[in-house]
Design an enzyme around this catalytic site. Structure first.
Site, PDB file in Angstrom:
ATOM      1  N   ARG A  50       0.840  -1.215   0.000  1.00 42.00           N
ATOM      2  CA  ARG A  50       0.000   0.000   0.000  1.00 42.00           C
ATOM      3  C   ARG A  50       0.870   1.259   0.000  1.00 42.00           C
ATOM      4  O   ARG A  50       0.497   2.284  -0.543  1.00 42.00           O
ATOM      5  CB  ARG A  50      -0.965  -0.019   1.199  1.00 42.00           C
ATOM      6  CG  ARG A  50      -1.735   1.283   1.366  1.00 42.00           C
ATOM      7  CD  ARG A  50      -3.050   1.149   2.124  1.00 42.00           C
ATOM      8  NE  ARG A  50      -2.993   0.380   3.326  1.00 42.00           N
ATOM      9  CZ  ARG A  50      -2.441   0.788   4.483  1.00 42.00           C
ATOM     10  NH1 ARG A  50      -1.879   1.980   4.570  1.00 42.00           N
ATOM     11  NH2 ARG A  50      -2.441   0.003   5.536  1.00 42.00           N
ATOM     12  N   TYR A 102     -16.616  15.002 -17.018  1.00 41.27           N
ATOM     13  CA  TYR A 102     -17.100  13.650 -16.762  1.00 41.27           C
ATOM     14  C   TYR A 102     -18.091  13.720 -15.590  1.00 41.27           C
ATOM     15  O   TYR A 102     -17.745  14.208 -14.517  1.00 41.27           O
ATOM     16  CB  TYR A 102     -15.926  12.720 -16.460  1.00 41.27           C
ATOM     17  CG  TYR A 102     -16.394  11.382 -15.960  1.00 41.27           C
ATOM     18  CD1 TYR A 102     -17.284  10.628 -16.728  1.00 41.27           C
ATOM     19  CD2 TYR A 102     -16.010  10.902 -14.725  1.00 41.27           C
ATOM     20  CE1 TYR A 102     -17.757   9.421 -16.257  1.00 41.27           C
ATOM     21  CE2 TYR A 102     -16.475   9.692 -14.252  1.00 41.27           C
ATOM     22  CZ  TYR A 102     -17.353   8.961 -15.030  1.00 41.27           C
ATOM     23  OH  TYR A 102     -17.835   7.769 -14.558  1.00 41.27           O
ATOM     24  N   ASP A 174      -7.609  17.738 -16.097  1.00 45.88           N
ATOM     25  CA  ASP A 174      -7.861  16.333 -16.438  1.00 45.88           C
ATOM     26  C   ASP A 174      -7.443  16.165 -17.906  1.00 45.88           C
ATOM     27  O   ASP A 174      -8.080  16.708 -18.809  1.00 45.88           O
ATOM     28  CB  ASP A 174      -9.350  16.016 -16.227  1.00 45.88           C
ATOM     29  CG  ASP A 174      -9.666  14.544 -16.495  1.00 45.88           C
ATOM     30  OD1 ASP A 174      -9.016  13.961 -17.377  1.00 45.88           O
ATOM     31  OD2 ASP A 174     -10.566  14.016 -15.840  1.00 45.88           O
ATOM     32  N   LYS A 199      -8.391   4.783 -19.991  1.00 40.76           N
ATOM     33  CA  LYS A 199      -8.665   5.151 -21.383  1.00 40.76           C
ATOM     34  C   LYS A 199      -7.406   4.926 -22.245  1.00 40.76           C
ATOM     35  O   LYS A 199      -6.944   3.819 -22.339  1.00 40.76           O
ATOM     36  CB  LYS A 199      -9.159   6.591 -21.454  1.00 40.76           C
ATOM     37  CG  LYS A 199     -10.168   6.963 -20.360  1.00 40.76           C
ATOM     38  CD  LYS A 199     -11.467   6.194 -20.415  1.00 40.76           C
ATOM     39  CE  LYS A 199     -12.449   6.742 -19.403  1.00 40.76           C
ATOM     40  NZ  LYS A 199     -13.454   5.799 -18.958  1.00 40.76           N
TER      41      LYS A 199
HETATM   42  N1  PLP Z   1     -11.933  11.835 -16.405  1.00 40.37           N
HETATM   43  C1  PLP Z   1     -12.548  11.706 -17.596  1.00 40.37           C
HETATM   44  C2  PLP Z   1     -12.382  12.790 -18.621  1.00 40.37           C
HETATM   45  C3  PLP Z   1     -13.348  10.588 -17.862  1.00 40.37           C
HETATM   46  O1  PLP Z   1     -13.957  10.495 -19.048  1.00 40.37           O
HETATM   47  C4  PLP Z   1     -13.488   9.593 -16.872  1.00 40.37           C
HETATM   48  C5  PLP Z   1     -14.313   8.394 -17.116  1.00 40.37           C
HETATM   49  O2  PLP Z   1     -14.965   8.253 -18.109  1.00 40.37           O
HETATM   50  C6  PLP Z   1     -12.847   9.770 -15.646  1.00 40.37           C
HETATM   51  C7  PLP Z   1     -12.071  10.888 -15.456  1.00 40.37           C
HETATM   52  C8  PLP Z   1     -12.979   8.746 -14.566  1.00 40.37           C
HETATM   53  O3  PLP Z   1     -12.112   7.688 -14.816  1.00 40.37           O
HETATM   54  P1  PLP Z   1     -12.371   6.184 -14.303  1.00 40.37           P
HETATM   55  O4  PLP Z   1     -13.506   5.632 -15.111  1.00 40.37           O
HETATM   56  O5  PLP Z   1     -11.053   5.533 -14.524  1.00 40.37           O
HETATM   57  O6  PLP Z   1     -12.739   6.276 -12.864  1.00 40.37           O
END
Ligand code: PLP
Length: 374
Positions: A50, A102, A174, A199
Site C-alpha cells: 500500500r 465527466y 484532467d 482510457k
Molecule cells: N476523467 C474523464 C475525462 C473521464 O472520461 C473519466 C471516465 O470516463 C474519468 C475521469 C474517470 O475515470 P475512471 O472511469 O477511470 O474512474
C-alpha cells in the site's frame, strides 16, 4: 541524454537485476523484508505494497516523466484520483470547476463533498471573464477538462493557469482525452494533472486505473501522498504492469486514433443526416484554432449530434455493426454511446452520441457508418 516521449515510454523500467528480464516481473508480494535501522526508514525502502510497490513505482516514475511533473501517484481509477484530491482539501475551501466534465466528478462534488463543506462554483471554462469572476479568497483549486467529455469543449489552459495563479489557487487539468501524447498541461502552467489510465494510457479496455501528477513537490502534493498511502486507493501491481505495458505504445496509438478520428469526423460532418460533429481538429469546431495551438493531435474522441433527435440517434447506434454500444473510450475497439442515457442529471443534448474511434481501419469504420445512416 534528453529523451523524447516515445523513447521514455519504452525505457520505462530498469532491466530486472535478478534475471536480466527486459519486461519487469510483477511483484505480487504485499510485504517486503527490510532492515530495521531504528525509527527512521530509508524512504526508498520497500515495506508494504500500500505504501509502495516496484510496479507502481515504475508506472509513477514514467507518468511523472511523460507529463513533465515532479511526482506521480497511480491510484485505483480516474475517479479515485479526483476523490483523493478533494479529500486533501479542507472544509471551507472553494473550488472553481468546469461546468462540462465527466459527470461522475460532478456527482462527487455535489453529493459527497458539498455536505462536507467543500463548495464548488461550476463555470464555462471557455469564458475567461466568468472564471475570473468565480474566484474567491478561499478558492484553493480550479479544475478543468480539455477537451471535455462529452461536449468536446476546450479550455485555454495557459490563460486559466494565469487566473488561478493570481488567486494563489492550484490548477488541476484532467488530461484523459488528450493524453500526454497530445497535450502538456504542466508546460502550460497547470499544477496538477489527472488521468484516467482506463482510457488511452492503458489503451486496451482491460485496466481500470488513475494517476495524479504534480508539477512540483510541495505541501499539497505531500498531503495527497499521505492520503494515497494511508487511505490506500492505490493501483494493484498487475494493473500497474498492464498500464505500463500499454503506455509503451501510447504515442503511436494516439497518432492512429487521431488519424482515424479525423477521417471519420470529415465523413460525418458532410453527411446530410448529421447535425453537428464535435471534434477538436475538425475545422467546424468552434475552438479549432485553440485546438491546433494546444493539442498536437486531435485524439480519438468525438461527439455527434444526429438530425431527428433522440430516436434517430439511438436507431443509428442499433444499426452499427463494427461500433460497439458501450461506455468508456480510448481503447482498440470503436465504441458509441447515447450519452444522455448513462449520465446522472445530464444536460447533454438528447441527440448526442459520444464516439470513441478505435484502431480498426478507418475505411471499415466509415463504411459501417455509411450503411447505418443509409
Ligand atoms: N476523467 C474523464 C475525462 C473521464 O472520461 C473519466 C471516465 O470516463 C474519468 C475521469 C474517470 O475515470 P475512471 O472511469 O477511470 O474512474
Amino acid at each position: 541524454m534528453s529523451l523524447r516521449p516515445e523513447t521514455k515510454a519504452i525505457h520505462n523500467a530498469a532491466i530486472d537485476p535478478a534475471s536480466g528480464a527486459i519486461v519487469p516481473p510483477i511483484a505480487l508480494s504485499t510485504t517486503f523484508e527490510y532492515e530495521t535501522t531504528g525509527l527512521e526508514h530509508d524512504p526508498d525502502q520497500l515495506i508494504y505494497t500500500r505504501w509502495q510497490n516496484p510496479n507502481r513505482a515504475a508506472l509513477e516514475a514514467t507518468m511523472a516523466q511523460l507529463e513533465n511533473g515532479a511526482l506521480a501517484h497511480a491510484v485505483s481509477s480516474g475517479s479515485a484520483a479526483m476523490l483523493t484530491i478533494f479529500q486533501a482539501l479542507r472544509p471551507g475551501d472553494h473550488i472553481v470547476s468546469s461546468d462540462d466534465m465527466y459527470f461522475g466528478i460532478r456527482v462527487q462534488l455535489n453529493e459527497f463533498f458539498a455536505p462536507w463543506g467543500l463548495e464548488t462554483s461550476f463555470v464555462d471554462m471557455s469564458d475567461l471573464a466568468a472564471v475570473r469572476a468565480a474566484m474567491r479568497p478561499n478558492t484553493k483549486l480550479v479544475i478543468l477538462e480539455s477537451p471535455t467529455n462529452p461536449m468536446i469543449r476546450l479550455a485555454d489552459i495557459a490563460a486559466i493557469a494565469d487566473i488561478a495563479q493570481e488567486s494563489e489557487a492550484l490548477l488541476l487539468v484532467d488530461n484523459t482525452v488528450a493524453t500526454p501524447a497530445a497535450q502538456h498541461p504542466i508546460e502550460l502552467g497547470a499544477d496538477i494533472v489527472v488521468l484516467s489510465l482506463t482510457k488511452y494510457i492503458a489503451g486496451h479496455h482491460d485496466v481500470l486505473g488513475g494517476a495524479v501528477i504534480f508539477a512540483k513537490d510541495g505541501e499539497f502534493a505531500q498531503r495527497v501522498t499521505r492520503l494515497v498511502k494511508i487511505g490506500g486507493a492505490v493501483l494493484s501491481p498487475f494493473n500497474c504492469w498492464l498500464a505500463l505495458r500499454g503506455l509503451q505504445s501510447l504515442s503511436y496509438r494516439l497518432r492512429a486514433h487521431s488519424e482515424n478520428a479525423g477521417q471519420v469526423a470529415c465523413f460525418l460532418a458532410e453527411h446530410p443526416k448529421i447535425e453537428r460533429v464535435l471534434y477538436p481538429h475538425h475545422p467546424s469546431h468552434p475552438q479549432y484554432k485553440l485546438a491546433l495551438r494546444q493539442m498536437k493531435l486531435g485524439s480519438g474522441l468525438m461527439s455527434v449530434q444526429v438530425k431527428g433527435g433522440r430516436d434517430a440517434a439511438i436507431q443509428l447506434v442499433n444499426r452499427l455493426r463494427l461500433f460497439t454500444s458501450a461506455t468508456s473510450f480510448g481503447g482498440t475497439h470503436s465504441l458509441i454511446e447515447h450519452r444522455e442515457s448513462i449520465e446522472e442529471g445530464s444536460s447533454t443534448p438528447a441527440n448526442l452520441l459520444r464516439v470513441s474511434i478505435g484502431l480498426e481501419h478507418p475505411a471499415d469504420l466509415i463504411a459501417d457508418l455509411r450503411q447505418a445512416l443509409a
